[in-house]
Design a protein around this motif. Structure first.
Motif, PDB file in Angstrom:
ATOM      1  N   ASP A 398       0.766  -1.177   0.186  1.00  0.00           N
ATOM      2  CA  ASP A 398      -0.080  -0.072  -0.101  1.00  0.00           C
ATOM      3  C   ASP A 398       1.024   1.172   0.090  1.00  0.00           C
ATOM      4  OD1 ASP A 398       1.100   0.266   2.766  1.00  0.00           O
ATOM      5  OD2 ASP A 398      -1.045  -0.684   3.505  1.00  0.00           O
ATOM      6  N   LYS A 399       0.170   2.284   0.012  1.00  0.00           N
ATOM      7  CA  LYS A 399       1.007   3.652  -0.322  1.00  0.00           C
ATOM      8  C   LYS A 399       1.873   4.027   0.882  1.00  0.00           C
ATOM      9  CE  LYS A 399       2.172   7.708  -2.055  1.00  0.00           C
ATOM     10  NZ  LYS A 399       3.285   7.623  -3.097  1.00  0.00           N
ATOM     11  N   ALA A 400       1.450   3.867   1.941  1.00  0.00           N
ATOM     12  CA  ALA A 400       2.344   4.155   3.220  1.00  0.00           C
ATOM     13  C   ALA A 400       3.357   3.219   3.428  1.00  0.00           C
ATOM     14  CB  ALA A 400       1.500   3.853   4.478  1.00  0.00           C
ATOM     15  N   SER A 401       3.212   1.781   3.064  1.00  0.00           N
ATOM     16  CA  SER A 401       4.225   0.981   3.165  1.00  0.00           C
ATOM     17  C   SER A 401       5.174   0.958   2.036  1.00  0.00           C
ATOM     18  CB  SER A 401       3.619  -0.755   2.968  1.00  0.00           C
ATOM     19  OG  SER A 401       2.645  -0.852   4.243  1.00  0.00           O
ATOM     20  N   SER A 402       4.687   1.478   0.735  1.00  0.00           N
ATOM     21  CA  SER A 402       5.625   1.533  -0.278  1.00  0.00           C
ATOM     22  C   SER A 402       6.633   2.874   0.001  1.00  0.00           C
ATOM     23  CB  SER A 402       4.976   1.881  -1.550  1.00  0.00           C
ATOM     24  OG  SER A 402       5.701   2.196  -2.550  1.00  0.00           O
ATOM     25  N   ASP A 403       6.136   4.038   0.456  1.00  0.00           N
ATOM     26  CA  ASP A 403       6.804   4.975   0.933  1.00  0.00           C
ATOM     27  C   ASP A 403       8.160   4.485   1.896  1.00  0.00           C
ATOM     28  OD1 ASP A 403       5.178   6.622  -0.613  1.00  0.00           O
ATOM     29  OD2 ASP A 403       4.264   7.354   1.062  1.00  0.00           O
ATOM     30  N   ILE A 404       7.669   3.749   2.853  1.00  0.00           N
ATOM     31  CA  ILE A 404       8.795   3.264   3.723  1.00  0.00           C
ATOM     32  C   ILE A 404       9.933   2.231   3.057  1.00  0.00           C
ATOM     33  CG2 ILE A 404       9.203   1.842   5.931  1.00  0.00           C
ATOM     34  CD1 ILE A 404       6.505   2.745   6.994  1.00  0.00           C
ATOM     35  N   ALA A 405       9.205   1.572   2.116  1.00  0.00           N
ATOM     36  CA  ALA A 405      10.304   0.494   1.561  1.00  0.00           C
ATOM     37  C   ALA A 405      10.870   1.205   0.563  1.00  0.00           C
ATOM     38  CB  ALA A 405       9.355  -0.567   0.922  1.00  0.00           C
ATOM     39  N   SER A 406      10.625   2.344   0.088  1.00  0.00           N
ATOM     40  CA  SER A 406      11.553   2.910  -0.970  1.00  0.00           C
ATOM     41  C   SER A 406      12.836   3.163  -0.709  1.00  0.00           C
ATOM     42  CB  SER A 406      10.803   4.401  -1.447  1.00  0.00           C
ATOM     43  OG  SER A 406      10.802   5.213   0.024  1.00  0.00           O
ATOM     44  N   ARG A 407      13.251   3.211   0.396  1.00  0.00           N
ATOM     45  CA  ARG A 407      14.756   3.423   0.677  1.00  0.00           C
ATOM     46  C   ARG A 407      15.351   2.150   0.885  1.00  0.00           C
ATOM     47  NH1 ARG A 407      15.693   5.179   5.457  1.00  0.00           N
ATOM     48  NH2 ARG A 407      13.706   4.876   6.503  1.00  0.00           N
ATOM     49  N   PHE A 408      14.796   0.770   0.672  1.00  0.00           N
ATOM     50  CA  PHE A 408      15.385  -0.581   1.159  1.00  0.00           C
ATOM     51  C   PHE A 408      15.220  -1.298  -0.068  1.00  0.00           C
ATOM     52  CE2 PHE A 408      13.695   1.292   5.029  1.00  0.00           C
ATOM     53  CZ  PHE A 408      14.946   1.346   5.964  1.00  0.00           C
ATOM     54  N   THR A 409      15.621  -0.934  -1.223  1.00  0.00           N
ATOM     55  CA  THR A 409      15.342  -1.779  -2.439  1.00  0.00           C
ATOM     56  C   THR A 409      16.355  -2.942  -2.240  1.00  0.00           C
ATOM     57  OG1 THR A 409      14.844   0.094  -3.911  1.00  0.00           O
ATOM     58  CG2 THR A 409      15.896  -2.113  -4.867  1.00  0.00           C
ATOM     59  N   ASN A 410      15.943  -4.377  -2.756  1.00  0.00           N
ATOM     60  CA  ASN A 410      16.832  -5.559  -2.239  1.00  0.00           C
ATOM     61  C   ASN A 410      16.810  -5.924  -1.020  1.00  0.00           C
ATOM     62  OD1 ASN A 410      17.058  -6.350  -5.020  1.00  0.00           O
ATOM     63  ND2 ASN A 410      18.907  -5.261  -5.174  1.00  0.00           N
ATOM     64  N   LEU A 411      16.165  -5.399   0.061  1.00  0.00           N
ATOM     65  CA  LEU A 411      16.143  -5.794   1.516  1.00  0.00           C
ATOM     66  C   LEU A 411      15.645  -7.081   1.693  1.00  0.00           C
ATOM     67  CD1 LEU A 411      16.827  -5.145   4.243  1.00  0.00           C
ATOM     68  CD2 LEU A 411      14.392  -4.185   4.538  1.00  0.00           C
ATOM     69  N   GLU A 412      16.286  -8.036   2.248  1.00  0.00           N
ATOM     70  CA  GLU A 412      15.513  -9.419   2.383  1.00  0.00           C
ATOM     71  C   GLU A 412      14.690  -8.961   3.369  1.00  0.00           C
ATOM     72  OE1 GLU A 412      17.148 -13.647   4.162  1.00  0.00           O
ATOM     73  OE2 GLU A 412      18.550 -12.512   2.489  1.00  0.00           O
ATOM     74  N   VAL A 413      13.476  -9.936   3.222  1.00  0.00           N
ATOM     75  CA  VAL A 413      12.340  -9.864   4.205  1.00  0.00           C
ATOM     76  C   VAL A 413      11.636 -11.206   4.387  1.00  0.00           C
ATOM     77  CG1 VAL A 413      11.958  -7.161   3.646  1.00  0.00           C
ATOM     78  CG2 VAL A 413      10.799  -9.090   2.402  1.00  0.00           C
ATOM     79  N   VAL A 414      10.684 -11.314   5.504  1.00  0.00           N
ATOM     80  CA  VAL A 414      10.052 -12.338   5.631  1.00  0.00           C
ATOM     81  C   VAL A 414       8.458 -11.748   5.473  1.00  0.00           C
ATOM     82  CG1 VAL A 414       9.273 -14.236   7.292  1.00  0.00           C
ATOM     83  CG2 VAL A 414      11.588 -13.445   7.168  1.00  0.00           C
ATOM     84  N   ALA A 415       7.789 -12.602   4.637  1.00  0.00           N
ATOM     85  CA  ALA A 415       6.291 -12.257   4.205  1.00  0.00           C
ATOM     86  C   ALA A 415       5.533 -13.336   4.699  1.00  0.00           C
ATOM     87  CB  ALA A 415       6.352 -12.025   2.626  1.00  0.00           C
ATOM     88  N   ARG A 416       4.530 -12.901   5.380  1.00  0.00           N
ATOM     89  CA  ARG A 416       3.472 -13.944   6.041  1.00  0.00           C
ATOM     90  C   ARG A 416       2.296 -13.655   5.188  1.00  0.00           C
ATOM     91  NH1 ARG A 416       2.606 -13.520  12.116  1.00  0.00           N
ATOM     92  NH2 ARG A 416       1.465 -11.499  11.599  1.00  0.00           N
ATOM     93  N   ILE A 417       1.828 -14.560   4.377  1.00  0.00           N
ATOM     94  CA  ILE A 417       0.884 -14.429   3.605  1.00  0.00           C
ATOM     95  C   ILE A 417      -0.544 -15.077   4.286  1.00  0.00           C
ATOM     96  CG2 ILE A 417      -0.260 -14.973   1.326  1.00  0.00           C
ATOM     97  CD1 ILE A 417       2.308 -15.328   0.258  1.00  0.00           C
ATOM     98  N   ASP A 418      -1.770 -14.415   4.683  1.00  0.00           N
ATOM     99  CA  ASP A 418      -2.938 -14.604   5.311  1.00  0.00           C
ATOM    100  C   ASP A 418      -3.637 -15.457   4.123  1.00  0.00           C
ATOM    101  OD1 ASP A 418      -1.969 -13.533   7.464  1.00  0.00           O
ATOM    102  OD2 ASP A 418      -3.215 -11.807   7.205  1.00  0.00           O
ATOM    103  N   ALA A 419      -3.115 -16.780   4.182  1.00  0.00           N
ATOM    104  CA  ALA A 419      -3.931 -17.571   3.069  1.00  0.00           C
ATOM    105  C   ALA A 419      -5.245 -18.097   3.385  1.00  0.00           C
ATOM    106  CB  ALA A 419      -2.983 -18.754   2.849  1.00  0.00           C
ATOM    107  N   GLY A 420      -6.200 -17.672   2.453  1.00  0.00           N
ATOM    108  CA  GLY A 420      -7.427 -18.071   2.561  1.00  0.00           C
ATOM    109  C   GLY A 420      -8.368 -17.080   3.422  1.00  0.00           C
ATOM    110  N   ARG A 421      -7.594 -16.007   3.750  1.00  0.00           N
ATOM    111  CA  ARG A 421      -8.573 -14.909   4.547  1.00  0.00           C
ATOM    112  C   ARG A 421      -9.419 -13.787   3.634  1.00  0.00           C
ATOM    113  NH1 ARG A 421      -5.470 -14.524   9.453  1.00  0.00           N
ATOM    114  NH2 ARG A 421      -4.793 -16.777   9.699  1.00  0.00           N
ATOM    115  N   ILE A 422      -9.336 -13.916   2.210  1.00  0.00           N
ATOM    116  CA  ILE A 422     -10.176 -12.909   1.532  1.00  0.00           C
ATOM    117  C   ILE A 422     -11.338 -13.607   1.497  1.00  0.00           C
ATOM    118  CG2 ILE A 422      -8.211 -12.047   0.446  1.00  0.00           C
ATOM    119  CD1 ILE A 422      -8.980 -13.787  -1.972  1.00  0.00           C
ATOM    120  N   GLU A 423     -12.481 -12.798   1.373  1.00  0.00           N
ATOM    121  CA  GLU A 423     -13.887 -13.219   1.166  1.00  0.00           C
ATOM    122  C   GLU A 423     -14.289 -13.228  -0.193  1.00  0.00           C
ATOM    123  OE1 GLU A 423     -16.356 -11.164   3.695  1.00  0.00           O
ATOM    124  OE2 GLU A 423     -15.361 -11.622   5.544  1.00  0.00           O
TER     125      GLU A 423
END
Length: 423
Positions: A398-423
């Protein structure tokens, strides 16, 4: 008999007295025959049962302490692991006390999360990072000037760098421009000469036709005189020769006129050649101007300069001149383990963790790859599996998160996908 019996009874009474005295006198070396139970023996039995009760109590205290240590990980425990180099859960293939932020291998994903999908990834601009290379055909050109700095915003077509072949290419353009001017002047000259020659050929034709008419009249008169015997054969032959020559002059003049006179819809030959030469010169000029672009490294798209790989005087290598990326829209390239990809769907909400980030990032799954490939985001553990089979999943922030991440290109992260949570 009575005397002996009374003596025996008296001896037995004395032995009883001695026995009773031994029970009350600890200094005597006689042992208790077991006829009674002392207080010390009772206390000893109670102490033995108490020791047996302490064993399960100690085990309970140890278990509670281990649970508290695993859950809270107090400074003392952390200092111990820091000094010894041990890792929580490092002694088992199925660790249960590892935080989500510390997941470093794809094999730990299924252990850490049963309902969600957790995977390693990296922050990238939308469309990934663009490695800007020198123009095609730059050959051995070297960098003459770098026109941007790291962090600069550039637009499509902006000049990023100048190569040292600029002077030579500018000279080629100037030469081509001069050649065009020469060819254009030649065309104009050819047109004027052709027009003058055309008029001259027409005049020559008219003169030849007039001469031919005169000689033909003279030939007719001489023929009449010869038939009447008034003139000689020599005069007739001379008149005939002049008439024949005049006819040939007419044909020659017509041929000359046709050279400078164009047919309908067809250019005169000399003018056509001159115009073709002019077009060739213009094409050469266009090629030279196109080659002039080989002296400039331009931005292929809008973006931010992320890194510069060369300095003035250096020849760009395989890393190109610089890296460019659209950091206004940041995404996450997540590598989901092949056995878990079936649980991921478009639109699933995603939370991003990393030690370098001040707060968690939020986004959603926007694309799922169609090909299973080899893992590229790995931990620094030399024993980690670097040949895991994964599927690339793109997460749009999202926009707020994109602004934060713009200074960390190629940063290794851990992603947690909330599988099956969408309706």
């Amino acid at each position: 008999m009575l005397t002996q019996k009374s003596a025996a009874d008296e001896a037995d009474a004395q032995n009883e007295n001695i026995t009773m005295d031994d029970k009350t006198t600890p200094d005597l070396p006689l042992s208790d025959p077991g006829l009674g139970t002392s207080k010390e023996q009772t206390t000893s039995k109670k102490s033995g049962w108490f020791k047996l009760y302490r064993i399960p109590l100690v085990m309970v205290f140890i278990f509670v302490g281990a649970v508290i240590g695993l859950y809270f990980q107090p400074p003392g425990v952390q200092a111990f692991f820091g000094l010894t180099g041990l890792q929580p859960g490092g002694g088992t293939d199925t660790p249960i006390a590892v935080a989500v932020q510390q997941v470093t291998t794809q094999e730990e994903v299924s252990v850490v999360s049963e309902g969600d999908v957790v995977a390693l990834g990296r922050l990238i601009p939308r469309g990934d990072i663009v490695t800007v290379a020198p123009p095609f055909g730059a050959s051995d050109a070297r960098i003459s000037e770098i026109c941007v700095a790291v962090g600069d915003k550039v637009a499509r077509g902006d000049t990023l760098a100048v190569l040292d072949n600029l002077a030579q290419l500018e000279s080629d353009v100037a030469t081509a421009q001069a050649d065009v001017q020469v060819r254009d002047a030649t065309l104009q000259q050819t047109k004027l000469n052709t027009r003058a020659s055309l008029e001259e050929a027409r005049a020559a034709l008219q003169r030849a036709e007039a001469t031919a008419a005169v000689t033909q009249t003279e030939l007719d008169r001489t023929t009449s005189l010869l038939e009447r015997g008034v003139t000689t054969r020599a005069v007739f032959d001379d008149a005939q020769a002049r008439a024949t020559e005049a006819i040939r002059d007419v044909e020659k003049s017509r041929a000359t006129l046709s050279r400078y006179q164009a047919s309908e819809g067809v250019l005169q030959a000399d003018i056509a050649v001159a115009e073709a030469n002019l077009e060739a010169a213009r094409a050469s000029l266009a090629r030279s101007q196109l080659d002039l672009s080989k002296a400039y490294v331009r931005a292929p798209s809008d973006g931010t300069v992320l890194d510069i790989h060369v300095r003035p005087g250096e020849k760009p290598g395989s890393d190109g001149v610089l890296n460019l990326g659209n950091t206004n829209e940041m995404t996450v390239e997540v590598e989901v383990y092949q056995t878990l990809i079936g649980r991921v769907a478009l639109g699933d909400p995603v939370t991003i963790f990393a030690d370098a980030l001040a707060s968690d990032l939020l986004g959603s799954v926007s694309a799922i790859g169609l090909e299973i490939g080899r893992q590229t985001v790995t931990s620094d553990d030399p024993a980690a599996n670097t040949d895991a089979r994964v599927v690339d999943v793109i997460v749009t922030l999202d926009k707020a998160s994109s602004d934060i991440a713009s200074r960390f290109t190629n940063l290794e992260v851990v992603a947690r996908i909330d599988a099956g949570r969408i309706e």
